[in-house]
Motif scaffolding. Structure first.
Motif, PDB file in Angstrom:
ATOM      1  N   ASN A  27     -48.034  -9.806  50.104  1.00 51.01           N
ATOM      2  CA  ASN A  27     -48.252  -9.094  48.843  1.00 51.01           C
ATOM      3  C   ASN A  27     -47.353  -9.634  47.739  1.00 51.01           C
ATOM      4  OD1 ASN A  27     -50.417  -7.332  49.411  1.00 51.01           O
ATOM      5  ND2 ASN A  27     -49.050  -5.943  50.489  1.00 51.01           N
ATOM      6  N   ASP A  37     -56.647  -9.490  42.028  1.00 54.90           N
ATOM      7  CA  ASP A  37     -57.109  -9.451  43.416  1.00 54.90           C
ATOM      8  C   ASP A  37     -58.492 -10.072  43.527  1.00 54.90           C
ATOM      9  OD1 ASP A  37     -54.769  -8.268  44.218  1.00 54.90           O
ATOM     10  OD2 ASP A  37     -55.662  -6.354  44.793  1.00 54.90           O
ATOM     11  N   ARG A  55     -54.505  -5.810  51.824  1.00 57.73           N
ATOM     12  CA  ARG A  55     -53.443  -5.464  50.879  1.00 57.73           C
ATOM     13  C   ARG A  55     -52.700  -4.202  51.318  1.00 57.73           C
ATOM     14  NH1 ARG A  55     -51.067  -8.238  46.924  1.00 57.73           N
ATOM     15  NH2 ARG A  55     -52.034  -7.743  44.949  1.00 57.73           N
TER      16      ARG A  55
END
Length: 112
Positions: A27, A37, A55
């Motif tokens: 991350n 993203d 995630r």
């Protein structure tokens, strides 16, 4: 929209040491990239739902996409995390070549 692949560089070691898990290092890699993203998952060919789970730590990041992630995001946070956990240092190949050249030059100077 595909992102440009960048030569990965090291992130500050304090950031890496703050990571408590590989997930946090992954991350960190993505967060430091300033890419969305959507851009990351599309560039890596990862399904939207699976990426969301990745995630949050409810899915596994595909090992065969780790290098592509670091290239895309422009940093080596995941591999720095692994090296730090194993007590190793990462050294750029370019630095290795420079060290060898300097060592060779030193040997020649000593022989003279």
């Amino acid at each position: 929209m595909l992102a440009e692949v960048r030569r990965p560089s090291d992130v500050p070691i304090a950031f890496v040491r703050a990571c408590k898990s590989e997930l946090e290092a992954l991350n960190l890699c993505m967060n430091l990239s300033n890419l969305s993203d959507e851009t990351i998952r599309e560039s890596l060919g990862i399904d939207k739902g699976h990426f969301s789970r990745l995630r949050k730590g409810r899915g596994n990041f595909p090992p065969n996409k780790r290098v592509a992630l670091m290239e895309l995001c422009g940093n080596r946070a995941p591999v720095q995390y692994e090296a730090e956990r194993l007590g190793c240092d990462l050294v750029d190949k370019s630095k290795d070549a420079k060290i060898r050249a300097l060592e060779q030059e030193l040997l020649q100077l000593k022989a003279a």
